[in-house]
Design a protein around this motif. Structure first.
Motif, mmCIF file in Angstrom:
data_model
loop_
_atom_site.group_PDB
_atom_site.id
_atom_site.type_symbol
_atom_site.label_atom_id
_atom_site.label_comp_id
_atom_site.label_asym_id
_atom_site.label_seq_id
_atom_site.Cartn_x
_atom_site.Cartn_y
_atom_site.Cartn_z
ATOM 1 N N LEU A 35 2.876 1.055 13.375
ATOM 2 C CA LEU A 35 2.379 -0.322 13.430
ATOM 3 C C LEU A 35 0.945 -0.379 13.940
ATOM 4 C CD1 LEU A 35 5.453 -2.279 14.814
ATOM 5 C CD2 LEU A 35 4.565 -2.277 12.480
ATOM 6 N N GLU A 36 0.643 0.355 14.995
ATOM 7 C CA GLU A 36 -0.725 0.365 15.527
ATOM 8 C C GLU A 36 -1.703 0.941 14.507
ATOM 9 O OE1 GLU A 36 -1.866 -1.021 18.215
ATOM 10 O OE2 GLU A 36 0.080 -1.572 19.048
ATOM 11 N N ASN A 37 -1.296 2.014 13.832
ATOM 12 C CA ASN A 37 -2.152 2.645 12.821
ATOM 13 C C ASN A 37 -2.395 1.698 11.644
ATOM 14 O OD1 ASN A 37 -3.667 4.560 11.535
ATOM 15 N ND2 ASN A 37 -1.921 5.685 10.724
ATOM 16 N N LYS A 38 -1.352 1.049 11.181
ATOM 17 C CA LYS A 38 -1.494 0.117 10.054
ATOM 18 C C LYS A 38 -2.308 -1.107 10.453
ATOM 19 C CE LYS A 38 0.883 2.403 7.034
ATOM 20 N NZ LYS A 38 0.257 2.997 5.872
ATOM 21 N N PHE A 39 -2.180 -1.544 11.706
ATOM 22 C CA PHE A 39 -2.950 -2.701 12.150
ATOM 23 C C PHE A 39 -4.445 -2.388 12.158
ATOM 24 C CE2 PHE A 39 -4.693 -5.689 15.264
ATOM 25 C CZ PHE A 39 -4.209 -6.870 14.733
ATOM 26 N N ARG A 40 -4.790 -1.150 12.538
ATOM 27 C CA ARG A 40 -6.202 -0.749 12.571
ATOM 28 C C ARG A 40 -6.738 -0.417 11.182
ATOM 29 N NH1 ARG A 40 -6.035 3.985 15.150
ATOM 30 N NH2 ARG A 40 -4.032 3.723 16.122
ATOM 31 N N ASN A 41 -5.951 0.269 10.347
ATOM 32 C CA ASN A 41 -6.467 0.822 9.099
ATOM 33 C C ASN A 41 -5.835 0.249 7.834
ATOM 34 O OD1 ASN A 41 -7.992 2.650 10.661
ATOM 35 N ND2 ASN A 41 -6.221 3.992 10.834
ATOM 36 N N GLY A 42 -4.917 -0.698 7.968
ATOM 37 C CA GLY A 42 -4.181 -1.186 6.808
ATOM 38 C C GLY A 42 -4.964 -2.175 5.957
ATOM 39 N N LYS A 43 -4.402 -2.474 4.824
ATOM 40 C CA LYS A 43 -4.997 -3.461 3.916
ATOM 41 C C LYS A 43 -4.732 -4.869 4.431
ATOM 42 C CE LYS A 43 -5.112 -0.529 0.006
ATOM 43 N NZ LYS A 43 -6.413 -0.259 -0.425
ATOM 44 N N ASN A 44 -5.396 -5.841 3.846
ATOM 45 C CA ASN A 44 -5.309 -7.227 4.324
ATOM 46 C C ASN A 44 -3.891 -7.801 4.243
ATOM 47 O OD1 ASN A 44 -7.945 -7.450 5.097
ATOM 48 N ND2 ASN A 44 -8.642 -8.237 3.124
ATOM 49 N N ALA A 45 -3.137 -7.469 3.196
ATOM 50 C CA ALA A 45 -1.770 -7.987 3.068
ATOM 51 C C ALA A 45 -0.896 -7.483 4.216
ATOM 52 C CB ALA A 45 -1.175 -7.574 1.729
ATOM 53 N N LEU A 46 -1.062 -6.232 4.572
ATOM 54 C CA LEU A 46 -0.293 -5.664 5.682
ATOM 55 C C LEU A 46 -0.732 -6.255 7.018
ATOM 56 C CD1 LEU A 46 1.841 -3.633 6.538
ATOM 57 C CD2 LEU A 46 0.067 -1.920 6.652
ATOM 58 N N LYS A 47 -2.024 -6.444 7.192
ATOM 59 C CA LYS A 47 -2.527 -7.052 8.427
ATOM 60 C C LYS A 47 -2.031 -8.490 8.571
ATOM 61 C CE LYS A 47 -6.638 -4.223 8.908
ATOM 62 N NZ LYS A 47 -8.090 -4.194 8.958
ATOM 63 N N LYS A 48 -1.941 -9.211 7.451
ATOM 64 C CA LYS A 48 -1.439 -10.585 7.489
ATOM 65 C C LYS A 48 0.019 -10.603 7.936
ATOM 66 C CE LYS A 48 -1.077 -14.701 4.630
ATOM 67 N NZ LYS A 48 -1.240 -15.247 3.277
ATOM 68 N N PHE A 71 7.193 -14.614 2.137
ATOM 69 C CA PHE A 71 6.435 -13.889 1.129
ATOM 70 C C PHE A 71 5.586 -12.769 1.725
ATOM 71 C CE2 PHE A 71 7.017 -18.196 -0.594
ATOM 72 C CZ PHE A 71 7.825 -17.871 -1.664
ATOM 73 N N ASP A 72 5.348 -12.803 3.030
ATOM 74 C CA ASP A 72 4.545 -11.775 3.686
ATOM 75 C C ASP A 72 5.376 -10.636 4.267
ATOM 76 O OD1 ASP A 72 2.229 -13.179 3.119
ATOM 77 O OD2 ASP A 72 2.278 -14.274 5.013
ATOM 78 N N SER A 73 6.706 -10.712 4.197
ATOM 79 C CA SER A 73 7.568 -9.664 4.733
ATOM 80 C C SER A 73 7.405 -8.398 3.899
ATOM 81 C CB SER A 73 9.024 -10.114 4.723
ATOM 82 O OG SER A 73 9.188 -11.194 5.596
ATOM 83 N N LEU A 74 7.421 -7.245 4.602
ATOM 84 C CA LEU A 74 7.177 -5.954 3.949
ATOM 85 C C LEU A 74 8.139 -4.890 4.453
ATOM 86 C CD1 LEU A 74 3.296 -5.806 4.320
ATOM 87 C CD2 LEU A 74 4.533 -6.274 2.223
ATOM 88 N N ALA A 75 8.257 -3.799 3.705
ATOM 89 C CA ALA A 75 9.001 -2.615 4.149
ATOM 90 C C ALA A 75 7.992 -1.516 4.435
ATOM 91 C CB ALA A 75 9.979 -2.168 3.074
ATOM 92 N N LEU A 76 8.237 -0.773 5.516
ATOM 93 C CA LEU A 76 7.328 0.279 5.944
ATOM 94 C C LEU A 76 8.150 1.544 6.180
ATOM 95 C CD1 LEU A 76 4.453 1.024 7.025
ATOM 96 C CD2 LEU A 76 5.272 0.285 9.264
#
Length: 79
Positions: A35-48, A71-76
């Protein structure tokens, strides 16, 4: 099982199924690191999704990130 983690100064509940074979502490470490890595380096959809995160559900090696908007829910993937 339910555990609460602190992510970006918000308390987020994490739900585990009883069939999860990995130790809980290892899974939580993988989850918070991802989560921390994706928050720093992820794309805008993931950050949203991460900005409006309300809960996380762990199913096997996947984390389902539930956000305020359905609509913003994702699988990681954790592995």
């Amino acid at each position: 099982m339910r555990i609460v983690i602190n992510f970006q100064n918000n308390l987020v509940p994490v739900y585990f199924s009883s069939e999860n074979k990995q130790p809980v502490q290892r899974t939580l470490k993988l989850l918070t690191t991802a989560l921390e890595n994706k928050f720093r380096n992820g794309k805008n959809a993931l950050k949203k999704c991460l900005n409006t995160l309300i809960s996380i559900e762990i199913e096997g090696s996947e984390a389902i990130l539930h956000s305020k908007s359905e609509f913003d829910s994702l699988a990681l993937s954790l592995y």
